[in-house]
Design an enzyme around this catalytic site. Structure first.
Site, short mmCIF file in Angstrom:
data_model
loop_
_atom_site.label_atom_id
_atom_site.label_comp_id
_atom_site.label_asym_id
_atom_site.label_seq_id
_atom_site.Cartn_x
_atom_site.Cartn_y
_atom_site.Cartn_z
N HIS A 196 -9.68 1.45 4.35
CA HIS A 196 -8.44 1.70 5.09
C HIS A 196 -8.72 2.69 6.22
CE1 HIS A 196 -4.41 2.95 6.15
NE2 HIS A 196 -4.01 1.83 5.62
N GLY B 283 1.94 2.86 10.73
CA GLY B 283 2.87 3.97 10.55
C GLY B 283 3.53 4.43 11.84
N SER C 115 2.97 -1.53 10.54
CA SER C 115 4.41 -1.50 10.81
C SER C 115 5.10 -2.83 10.54
CB SER C 115 4.68 -1.03 12.25
OG SER C 115 4.24 0.31 12.42
N GLU D 94 -5.82 -4.43 10.61
CA GLU D 94 -4.82 -3.38 10.79
C GLU D 94 -5.16 -2.55 12.03
OE1 GLU D 94 -2.62 -2.49 6.84
OE2 GLU D 94 -4.25 -1.06 7.09
N GLU E 158 -7.12 5.11 7.33
CA GLU E 158 -6.88 6.52 7.01
C GLU E 158 -8.08 7.12 6.28
OE1 GLU E 158 -3.08 5.92 5.13
OE2 GLU E 158 -2.24 5.41 7.08
N ASN F 114 0.86 -1.19 0.00
CA ASN F 114 0.00 0.00 0.00
C ASN F 114 0.90 1.24 0.00
OD1 ASN F 114 -1.83 2.03 0.43
ND2 ASN F 114 -2.29 1.47 2.55
N TRP F 115 1.04 1.84 -1.17
CA TRP F 115 1.95 2.98 -1.29
C TRP F 115 1.37 4.27 -0.73
CZ3 TRP F 115 3.80 2.13 -7.05
CH2 TRP F 115 4.67 1.04 -7.08
N LYS F 116 0.06 4.25 -0.44
CA LYS F 116 -0.60 5.49 0.04
C LYS F 116 -0.33 6.63 -0.94
CE LYS F 116 -0.21 3.57 4.63
NZ LYS F 116 -0.26 3.76 6.06
P1 PGA Z 1 2.47 0.76 7.74
O1 PGA Z 1 1.03 0.92 7.03
O2 PGA Z 1 3.05 -0.54 7.23
O3 PGA Z 1 3.25 1.94 7.28
O4 PGA Z 1 2.23 0.74 9.21
C1 PGA Z 1 0.19 -0.20 6.85
C2 PGA Z 1 -1.07 0.25 6.17
O5 PGA Z 1 -1.53 1.37 6.45
O6 PGA Z 1 -1.65 -0.49 5.35
#
Ligand code: PGA
Length: 253
Positions: free
Chosen positions: A98, A176, A215, A170, A100, A11-13
């Site tokens: 997600h 993150g 993470s 998650e 976010e 997931n590159w966001k």
């Molecule tokens: P992260 O993000 O690996 O940077 O914690 C995971 C995600 O949001 O899918």
């Protein structure tokens, strides 16, 4: 041994321009060549980089997924992208729900209850994200939160289709932050999610892939992904580097 093929998704966001995405797509296949028979790999670029990433991966079994989608196929929905607009590009999946998007962009379980079946109807693999905040975990509400999300978001998926969904557990406090869930915490939550699927369909619960995300790094992946029942990883930060991501793909095996 589970009958499930592990899945690892990057997931590159909101990262990577088109040239950066192409550079990644050009090196990844050789880095994971030894794993692709045993691990299904998805790369999830931002919308603007989907087409060139699909293009560069045409000769590979590595697949491309979007990071969101709308549930309608067309209409007055400024700023949105429909399932058929994704399939037209050769995209094979979409992350939905997600945290976010839930936290910053008002994504609701009501919308997700429509997005998951819409993805399946379009032939896209939905990668549905669920997870609790730190406050919810500390209050002992983890299972209630997961139950609410899973039951609502999958409510309109037919029993026969459930196995085609991919769920990513998650925990929000691990995303993150550099603080991953322990293998036990991840395994417990994933077993609970699987029991929720089993309540709908025992056979789907055997087949559905449930990933861990939060993470995941090359250094912790072998540990955190080791427990039975964890079917792979959804990787954010560490997926931006092809070597790091390839190491995590190897750990998913
Ligand atoms: P992260 O993000 O690996 O940077 O914690 C995971 C995600 O949001 O899918």
């Amino acid at each position: 041994m589970t009958p499930r093929t592990p899945l690892c998704a990057a997931n590159w966001k909101m990262h990577k321009t088109r040239p950066e995405a192409v550079a990644f797509a050009d090196v990844l296949p050789s880095l994971v060549a030894g794993e692709l028979e045993r691990v299904e790999v998805f790369v999830c670029p931002p919308f603007t980089a989907l087409a060139p990433t699909v293009d560069r991966l045409t000769d590979s079994v590595i697949r491309v997924a979007a990071q969101n989608m709308h549930f309608e196929d067309s209409g007055a929905f400024t700023g949105e992208v429909s399932p058929s607009m994704l399939t037209e590009l050769g995209v094979d999946g979409a992350i939905v729900g997600h945290s976010e998007r839930r936290q910053h962009f008002g994504e609701t379980d009501e919308a997700l209850a429509r997005k998951v079946p819409a993805a399946l109807a379009a032939g896209l693999v939905p990668i549905l994200c669920v997870g609790e905040t730190l406050d919810q975990r500390e209050a002992g509400d983890t299972e209630a939160v997961l139950r609410g999300q899973v039951e609502a978001d999958l409510a309109d998926v037919a029993e026969n289709d459930l196995e085609r969904v991919v769920i990513a557990y998650e925990p929000i406090w691990a995303i993150g932050t550099g603080e991953n869930a322990t293998p036990e915490q991840a395994a417990d939550a994933i077993a609970f999610i699987r029991s929720l699927v089993a309540a709908r369909s025992e056979s789907a619960a055997e087949t559905i892939r449930i990933l861990y995300g939060g993470s995941v790094k090359p250094g912790n992946a072998p540990d955190v992904l080791a427990p039975d029942g964890i079917d792979g990883a959804l990787v954010g930060g560490a997926s931006l580097d092809p070597n790091d991501f390839a190491a995590i793909v190897a750990a998913c095996r």
